[in-house]
Design an enzyme around this catalytic site. Structure first.
Site, mmCIF file in Angstrom:
data_model
loop_
_atom_site.group_PDB
_atom_site.id
_atom_site.type_symbol
_atom_site.label_atom_id
_atom_site.label_comp_id
_atom_site.label_asym_id
_atom_site.label_seq_id
_atom_site.Cartn_x
_atom_site.Cartn_y
_atom_site.Cartn_z
ATOM 1 N N ASP A 236 0.854 -1.179 0.000
ATOM 2 C CA ASP A 236 0.000 0.000 0.000
ATOM 3 C C ASP A 236 0.894 1.234 0.000
ATOM 4 O O ASP A 236 1.596 1.516 0.972
ATOM 5 C CB ASP A 236 -0.892 -0.023 1.247
ATOM 6 C CG ASP A 236 -1.797 1.202 1.337
ATOM 7 O OD1 ASP A 236 -1.733 2.061 0.443
ATOM 8 O OD2 ASP A 236 -2.562 1.292 2.317
ATOM 9 N N GLU B 11 30.894 11.634 -2.290
ATOM 10 C CA GLU B 11 31.623 11.862 -1.045
ATOM 11 C C GLU B 11 30.666 12.379 0.033
ATOM 12 O O GLU B 11 30.670 13.568 0.379
ATOM 13 C CB GLU B 11 32.748 12.887 -1.256
ATOM 14 C CG GLU B 11 33.831 12.435 -2.227
ATOM 15 C CD GLU B 11 34.882 13.502 -2.464
ATOM 16 O OE1 GLU B 11 35.917 13.182 -3.060
ATOM 17 O OE2 GLU B 11 34.659 14.666 -2.054
ATOM 18 N N GLU C 20 29.338 13.314 3.552
ATOM 19 C CA GLU C 20 29.895 13.631 4.868
ATOM 20 C C GLU C 20 28.795 13.555 5.922
ATOM 21 O O GLU C 20 27.608 13.683 5.607
ATOM 22 C CB GLU C 20 30.515 15.032 4.849
ATOM 23 C CG GLU C 20 31.668 15.165 3.866
ATOM 24 C CD GLU C 20 32.070 16.604 3.604
ATOM 25 O OE1 GLU C 20 33.200 16.827 3.136
ATOM 26 O OE2 GLU C 20 31.243 17.509 3.849
ATOM 27 N N GLU D 273 36.769 15.018 9.184
ATOM 28 C CA GLU D 273 36.601 16.192 8.327
ATOM 29 C C GLU D 273 36.953 17.472 9.091
ATOM 30 O O GLU D 273 37.432 17.436 10.220
ATOM 31 C CB GLU D 273 35.167 16.258 7.778
ATOM 32 C CG GLU D 273 35.037 15.789 6.322
ATOM 33 C CD GLU D 273 35.795 16.681 5.363
ATOM 34 O OE1 GLU D 273 36.079 17.846 5.698
ATOM 35 O OE2 GLU D 273 36.122 16.222 4.257
ATOM 36 N N GLU E 39 34.139 11.687 7.080
ATOM 37 C CA GLU E 39 33.921 11.325 5.682
ATOM 38 C C GLU E 39 34.475 9.932 5.426
ATOM 39 O O GLU E 39 35.569 9.592 5.895
ATOM 40 C CB GLU E 39 34.596 12.329 4.744
ATOM 41 C CG GLU E 39 34.403 12.002 3.253
ATOM 42 C CD GLU E 39 35.015 13.039 2.334
ATOM 43 O OE1 GLU E 39 35.668 12.649 1.348
ATOM 44 O OE2 GLU E 39 34.861 14.250 2.615
ATOM 45 N N HIS F 44 29.804 15.809 -2.389
ATOM 46 C CA HIS F 44 30.402 16.108 -3.686
ATOM 47 C C HIS F 44 30.240 14.896 -4.605
ATOM 48 O O HIS F 44 30.429 13.752 -4.183
ATOM 49 C CB HIS F 44 31.885 16.437 -3.534
ATOM 50 C CG HIS F 44 32.152 17.520 -2.537
ATOM 51 N ND1 HIS F 44 33.362 17.673 -1.895
ATOM 52 C CD2 HIS F 44 31.359 18.531 -2.084
ATOM 53 C CE1 HIS F 44 33.298 18.709 -1.082
ATOM 54 N NE2 HIS F 44 32.099 19.246 -1.171
ATOM 55 N N ARG G 127 38.151 25.732 -5.204
ATOM 56 C CA ARG G 127 37.039 25.112 -4.495
ATOM 57 C C ARG G 127 35.928 26.094 -4.147
ATOM 58 O O ARG G 127 34.959 25.716 -3.483
ATOM 59 C CB ARG G 127 37.554 24.410 -3.237
ATOM 60 C CG ARG G 127 38.476 23.244 -3.554
ATOM 61 C CD ARG G 127 39.098 22.628 -2.314
ATOM 62 N NE ARG G 127 40.096 21.621 -2.680
ATOM 63 C CZ ARG G 127 39.836 20.325 -2.814
ATOM 64 N NH1 ARG G 127 38.619 19.865 -2.624
ATOM 65 N NH2 ARG G 127 40.790 19.482 -3.154
ATOM 66 N N GLU H 258 33.968 17.512 -10.475
ATOM 67 C CA GLU H 258 33.304 17.387 -9.184
ATOM 68 C C GLU H 258 32.239 18.467 -9.052
ATOM 69 O O GLU H 258 32.534 19.654 -9.181
ATOM 70 C CB GLU H 258 34.352 17.521 -8.077
ATOM 71 C CG GLU H 258 33.798 17.603 -6.665
ATOM 72 C CD GLU H 258 34.877 18.000 -5.663
ATOM 73 O OE1 GLU H 258 34.847 17.481 -4.537
ATOM 74 O OE2 GLU H 258 35.751 18.837 -6.014
ATOM 75 N N ARG I 150 30.090 20.346 -6.478
ATOM 76 C CA ARG I 150 30.363 20.514 -5.048
ATOM 77 C C ARG I 150 29.156 20.963 -4.218
ATOM 78 O O ARG I 150 29.227 20.962 -2.984
ATOM 79 C CB ARG I 150 31.495 21.534 -4.858
ATOM 80 C CG ARG I 150 32.827 21.048 -5.403
ATOM 81 C CD ARG I 150 33.937 22.063 -5.206
ATOM 82 N NE ARG I 150 34.087 22.495 -3.827
ATOM 83 C CZ ARG I 150 34.705 21.780 -2.890
ATOM 84 N NH1 ARG I 150 35.211 20.587 -3.165
ATOM 85 N NH2 ARG I 150 34.817 22.262 -1.650
#
Length: 436
Positions: free
Chosen positions: A52, A130, A132, A187, A194, A243, A314, A331, A333
Site C-alpha cells: 500500500d 563523497e 559527509e 573532516e 567522511e 560532492h 574550491r 566534481e 560541489r
C-alpha cells in the site's frame, strides 16, 4: 554481480535465510522497506509482492494505492548478521503499477530514464560520491543532543579524533555489503567525518548511497552516537556536503579527456559542465532539498556559492581535479547528503546532456577565489529553498526529467516545508527583536 532466480534460491537455501527485506526509496530520499518470511521468496521473484503506497511520500493517492515491489535481482544481498537464526536477504526494488508499467514517481525509474537517454547518445556515466556526516552524543534516553563526539579537525588522529573506531566499523560492514572502500578520515568541523567508496555506474552509486547512509546510522547507534547527514547542524562550522565526481565514457574511452587540449579537458566535458551550470538554480532544488541546505551554501565554509567552474578552485560549484586519461572527471560541489540520490543524479546527467546537445559554452575556468571577489557577472546559487523551487518550476528540462507526477508533488511538498519554516519564530529572532 548478476544473479538468476535459481542462483538466488540456492543462496537463500544454503545460507538458511529466514527473512526477505524489500527496500525502495520515496520521493524525499528516505529508504523504506517491508520484511517478508522466506516462504514468500517465490512470490517475490515472480514480481507479485504488493504494498500500500498511499502513505509513502510522493507516491499515490489512496484511491490508487496498490503498487508492486519488483526486485532488482542484481541487488540481492545476504545481510551481515551476528546471529545465524536471524539471517536476512535484501533486494532493492523498483515500483510498478498494477497494469505492469513502471510507476513514474519512482526515483529509481527517473534515474533509469536519464541513463537511457545517455545511452541513446552513446554515453555511459560513472559517479563517485563523497557523503559527509556528523556524530553527536546521545542523552540517557538515547536521543541526540547538540554535542559533537569530538573536537577534532581535518585529518586529525586519535585521541583528538574520537570517531576512528566508528568509521572502522562502518568500513568493515560496508565491505561485507560488497562495497569497494577507498578512504576514511575526520573532516574539517568538530565531530564531522567522511568515508569514501569507489565510483560506479549511476544506478549502482545511488543504491550504494542509500545503503551507506543506513549503515552509517546503524553503526553509529551501536557506538552510542547519533549520525546525521543534516547539511548544517552547527552554526559557524563547516557543513556536510555530498560532492559528486562525474565521468563520461563512449566505447570504453573517456569522453572527458582530450590529450591534445592544453588542459587535457575535452570539448564534450566543457559542454557537459556548461549544461549543469546553465541549469544550476533549478538543480539546487533537488541537490539541496531543504531549508537547512542553504545555511551551508554561504561563503567561508568550503561550500560553493558561485555558479562557475575551475581546475582547482574550491569556491566554484564545479571543480576539475588534476587526474587525466580515463580518470578525467569533474566534481559538482553543491549537493548535500540529504538529497535523494536518484533524483540528484538524474537531474545532473539530464542537464549535462542538454549542454552537449546544445553545444553550450562553459566559459573560461575561474582562477579567482570567488569568496573574496565581488563580481556581479558571476551568477550565484539560490540563497534559500524558495528561490530554488521557483527556478526549478521555470526549468522545462528539469521538470521533464522529473516527470509530471514527481515535479508537481515534489514542488508542492517543498513549498509546504518552506511555509512551515517561514512561520516559525526562532530564538535568534527573539534575542534580536524582542526589545526593539
Amino acid at each position: 554481480m548478476t544473479y538468476t532466480k535459481e542462483q538466488i534460491k540456492q543462496e537463500v537455501q544454503e545460507n538458511n535465510v529466514e527473512f526477505l527485506i524489500l527496500e525502495f526509496t520515496d520521493m524525499l530520499g528516505d529508504t523504506k522497506n517491508v520484511e517478508l518470511p522466506v516462504e514468500e521468496l517465490e512470490m517475490v521473484l515472480n514480481d507479485e509482492a504488493m504494498f500500500d503506497s498511499s502513505s509513502i511520500s510522493g507516491f499515490s493517492d489512496i484511491q490508487e494505492s496498490d503498487m508492486y515491489l519488483v526486485p532488482d535481482l542484481d541487488t540481492f544481498l545476504l545481510l551481515p548478521s551476528l546471529v545465524d537464526e536471524d539471517r536476512s536477504a535484501r533486494f532493492i526494488c523498483d515500483i510498478y503499477k498494477p497494469d505492469g508499467t513502471p510507476f513514474e514517481g519512482d526515483p529509481r525509474y527517473i534515474l533509469k530514464r536519464a541513463m537511457k537517454e545517455a545511452e541513446e547518445m552513446g554515453y555511459t556515466v560513472n559517479v563517485g560520491p563523497e557523503p559527509e556526516f556528523f556524530l553527536f552524543k546521545l542523552d540517557n534516553d538515547g536521543y541526540p543532543v547538540r554535542q559533537m563526539n569530538d573536537r577534532g579537525g581535518y585529518f586529525d588522529a586519535s585521541p583528538k579524533d574520537k570517531g576512528d573506531k566508528v568509521r572502522r566499523d562502518i568500513v568493515r560492514t560496508l565491505k561485507k555489503y560488497g562495497f569497494d572502500m577507498e578512504a576514511s578520515h575526520h573532516e574539517v568541523a568538530m565531530g564531522q567525518h567522511e568515508i569514501n567508496f569507489r565510483f560506479d555506474n549511476m544506478l549502482k552509486t545511488a543504491d550504494n548511497i542509500q545503503t551507506f547512509k543506513n549503515v552509517v546510522k546503524d553503526i553509529a547507534t551501536n557506538h552510542e552516537y547519533h549520525a546525521t547527514f543534516m547539511p548544517k547542524p552547527i552554526a559557524g562550522e563547516n557543513g556536510s556536503g555530498m560532492h559528486c565526481h562525474l565521468s563520461l565514457f563512449r566505447d570504453g574511452d573517456s569522453a572527458f579527456y582530450d590529450e591534445d587540449a592544453t588542459d587535457g579537458v575535452s570539448k564534450t566535458m566543457k559542454q557537459f559542465i556548461a549544461g549543469i551550470l546553465h541549469h544550476a538554480s533549478g538543480i539546487a532544488a533537488i541537490t539541496n532539498p531543504n531549508v537547512n541546505s542553504y545555511k551551508r551554501l554561504v561563503p567561508g565554509y568550503e561550500a560553493p556559492v558561485s555558479v562557475a567552474w575551475s581546475h582547482s578552485n574550491r569556491s566554484c560549484m564545479v571543480r576539475v581535479p588534476t587526474t587525466r586519461g580515463k580518470g578525467t572527471r569533474f566534481e559538482v560541489r553543491n549537493p548535500d547528503p540529504t538529497a535523494n540520490p536518484y533524483l540528484t543524479l538524474a537531474v545532473l546527467i539530464q542537464a549535462g546532456l542538454d549542454g552537449i546537445r546544445k553545444e553550450m559554452d562553459a566559459g573560461e575556468a575561474e582562477s579567482r577565489n570567488l569568496y573574496e571577489v565581488e563580481d556581479e557577472s558571476v551568477p550565484t546559487l539560490p540563497t534559500n529553498l524558495k528561490e530554488a523551487l521557483s527556478a526549478l518550476e521555470k526549468d522545462e528540462l528539469l521538470m521533464s526529467a522529473l516527470g509530471d507526477h514527481t515535479s508537481k508533488v515534489y514542488i508542492e511538498d517543498k513549498e509546504q516545508e518552506w511555509t512551515e519554516y517561514s512561520l516559525q519564530v526562532s530564538k535568534w529572532e527573539i534575542d534580536k527583536y524582542m526589545n526593539k
